[in-house]
Scaffold this active site. Structure first.
Site, mmCIF file in Angstrom:
data_model
loop_
_atom_site.group_PDB
_atom_site.id
_atom_site.type_symbol
_atom_site.label_atom_id
_atom_site.label_comp_id
_atom_site.label_asym_id
_atom_site.label_seq_id
_atom_site.Cartn_x
_atom_site.Cartn_y
_atom_site.Cartn_z
ATOM 1 C CG ASP A 24 -32.555 12.630 62.702
ATOM 2 O OD1 ASP A 24 -31.838 13.734 62.547
ATOM 3 O OD2 ASP A 24 -32.656 11.651 62.044
ATOM 4 C CB CYS A 63 -26.421 15.301 60.686
ATOM 5 S SG CYS A 63 -25.148 14.581 61.783
ATOM 6 C CG HIS A 119 -21.759 13.452 60.298
ATOM 7 N ND1 HIS A 119 -23.223 13.443 60.021
ATOM 8 C CD2 HIS A 119 -21.226 12.646 58.918
ATOM 9 C CE1 HIS A 119 -23.429 12.875 58.598
ATOM 10 N NE2 HIS A 119 -22.163 12.602 58.201
ATOM 11 C CG HIS A 227 -29.725 9.306 62.811
ATOM 12 N ND1 HIS A 227 -29.800 8.275 61.899
ATOM 13 C CD2 HIS A 227 -29.507 10.469 61.909
ATOM 14 C CE1 HIS A 227 -29.434 8.465 60.587
ATOM 15 N NE2 HIS A 227 -29.406 9.900 60.718
ATOM 16 C CG ASN A 289 -31.259 17.432 62.131
ATOM 17 O OD1 ASN A 289 -30.493 16.842 61.706
ATOM 18 N ND2 ASN A 289 -32.307 16.444 62.448
ATOM 19 C CE LYS A 318 -31.498 14.110 58.805
ATOM 20 N NZ LYS A 318 -31.143 13.021 59.463
#
Length: 530
Positions: A24, A63, A119, A227, A289, A318
């Site tokens: 982020d 993400c 993730h 993040h 991102n 984002k």
């Protein structure tokens, strides 16, 4: 010419590679991208200024899509990650038919390690990083967690700089379990230790273990910073205590400084290594991102809330495929780069999918035929034109669903970029045709230009995307060509993953699999369940 020759000779030995992925982080949130904001990022700045800084580099807007494109070298429309991130309880992951970067490198004799955020799916053990090419793994498997107690949840911080014992509660009251793993087993001893420190220390140890190793290494470091939840150790927040920053900005800037300091420790370990290691390593840096809007952190310029200071000078943030959501900070640093290109800024067009072919080529491996990325090492190391002439921002065919928000489809070719409010694909989400979808009248929080159809921008002349050229007759052929190319990608798309059954269409092999049962204890690990 001589320095180029020396670099080629040095690379006769397979280079070590370190890939640092921030979370982020906006285009405007590193000192090397903007030295006027008071950011404290000396280690990353030093690497960037002695390497090649990217100013025209793209990722996906959220993400899991970026991480899946990175690991496979393929656009998200081919993977199923074009609409959403992978949710905690969803029995889905990137297909095992997809070959990941470390799997290629293992074939070339590399030792591979990953410390940080995954993730990419973990509902079965064979989807976990230790089963997909990484010899060593420690980190968290979900999209977000409390930084110190490692509870799998997207929550707010308990304190801006004292979260050591804070237990993260999910806003839904479920998805509540411990998420810090070593290989495939939970690691309770990590509790109450900052994720940045855990990643840092494992990375340092891994590098030190390779001081005398004959094997080259690949080290992937996807940090939690920056993040949410927004918190950091006091020593980093205190760097900004006597500034005009708001309280939340002090935390954000401290969170970024915490990332930089962790990278500094990794660099110390690398610099203390024998020259055969330290002088034969390539370091890559990227965000996953653009930055999101955050309460108490200035993210407007003038009165326009669509222009993020965190992503300045670009529009959006984002989850959006405006430039602010997808164009991010990045660089490559290495003693293997010729002196002529060190300390330069590249405006060449690069994309997150380009790293797989670049990394695999550097390892001496063979590239597969079915990827969307390009080997950009020659372009980066010699300052020549990028092999990339276009990139697909995204096509999310779920017009009323999905975290990848509107505009939901976009493509860039050369200077020109087309965006559509949504994009229907015949057979997906009950659609009966393939093509652009205009915004319905009365749609909230949408640029009114989307009521008229697709929009078109010249990114060289108008990088902030302010002037729609779609209805200018001079650009009719340009728009037609972009839309035809977008349709080609749409026709190659797979059904996107969703969070509810059947998860990826009725033909998905696990369409009737159970979701992870809810948990209500921070002591129980949120691990694979099938």
């Amino acid at each position: 010419m001589l320095s180029t020759l020396c670099a080629v000779v040095a690379m006769a030995a397979k280079p070590n590679m370190i890939f640092i992925l921030a979370d982020d982080l906006g285009y405007n949130e590193m000192g090397f991208m903007n030295g006027t904001r008071g950011l404290v990022t000396p280690h990353l700045d030093s690497l960037a200024h002695d390497g090649v800084i990217f100013k025209n580099y793209y990722v996906q807007p959220i993400c899991s899509p970026t991480r899946s494109a990175f690991m496979t070298g393929r656009y998200t429309v081919r993977l199923g990650t074009q609409s959403n991130v992978i949710y905690w309880d969803t029995p889905w992951g990137i297909s095992l038919d997809e070959k990941f970067i470390p799997q290629y490198l293992k074939e070339e004799g590399y030792d591979t390690a990953m410390f940080g955020k995954w993730h990419l799916g973990m509902f079965r053990e064979d989807y976990m990083p230790a089963k997909r090419g990484f010899d060593y793994y420690e980190g968290y498997l979900q999209g977000c967690q409390s930084a110190y107690t490692h509870v799998a949840s997207c929550c707010g911080a308990g304190s801006p700089d004292h979260d050591n014992n804070y237990t993260c509660m999910n806003y839904q009251g479920a998805f509540f379990g411990y998420d810090w793993f070593n290989q495939t087993a939970p690691l309770p001893s990590a509790n109450h230790t900052n994720s940045a420190y855990l990643i840092r220390d494992r990375a340092v140890g891994f590098i030190q273990d390779h001081y005398e190793s004959e094997n080259p290494f690949f080290l992937y470091l996807p940090f939690q910073n920056i993040h949410g939840p927004y918190t950091c150790d006091p020593q980093y927040r205190n760097l900004f205590a006597n500034t005009t920053l708001t309280a939340n900005e002090q935390t954000m800037f401290g969170y970024i400084a915490e990332l930089d300091d962790a990278v500094g420790h990794v660099l110390d370990a690398l610099n203390e290594a024998p020259s055969s290691v330290s002088q034969n390593t390539v370091i890559f840096f990227s965000s996953d991102n653009g930055a999101p809007p955050v309460d108490g952190v200035s993210h407007t310029v003038g009165s326009n809330p669509g222009w993020g200071q965190r992503n300045f000078p670009f529009r959006g943030h984002k989850s959006e495929i405006w430039e602010g959501g997808t164009r991010v900070a990045g660089f490559v640093h290495s003693p293997l780069l010729p002196k002529e290109v060190r300390g330069t800024v590249s405006h060449e067009h690069y994309h997150i999918t380009d790293w797989l072919p670049t990394i695999v080529s550097l390892s001496g491996g063979r590239l597969p035929p079915n990827i969307d990325g390009h080997d950009i090492w020659t372009s980066v190391s010699q300052g020549t034109k990028s092999p990339r002439t276009e990139h697909l921002y995204n096509i999310n065919p779920l017009c009323h669903a999905g975290q990848a928000g509107s505009p939901k489809a976009g493509l860039r070719i050369g200077d020109m970029k087309v965006l559509t409010y949504c994009y229907s694909i015949n057979g997906i989400d009950n659609a009966t045709f393939t093509g652009p979808v205009s915004a319905p009248e009365g749609t909230k929080d949408i640029d009114p230009e989307f009521y008229k159809g697709p929009v078109l921008y010249n990114l060289t002349a108008d990088p902030s995307e302010t002037t729609n050229l779609a209805h200018d007759s001079e650009y009719k052929q340009v728009l037609d060509n972009l839309l035809k190319r977008l349709e080609l990608f749409a026709n190659q798309s797979v059904i996107p993953m969703q969070w509810e059954p059947p998860f990826q269409g009725d033909d998905y092999f696990c369409s009737d699999c159970p979701k992870h049962p809810p948990m209500h204890s921070a002591d129980d690990a949120w691990t694979f369940w099938l």
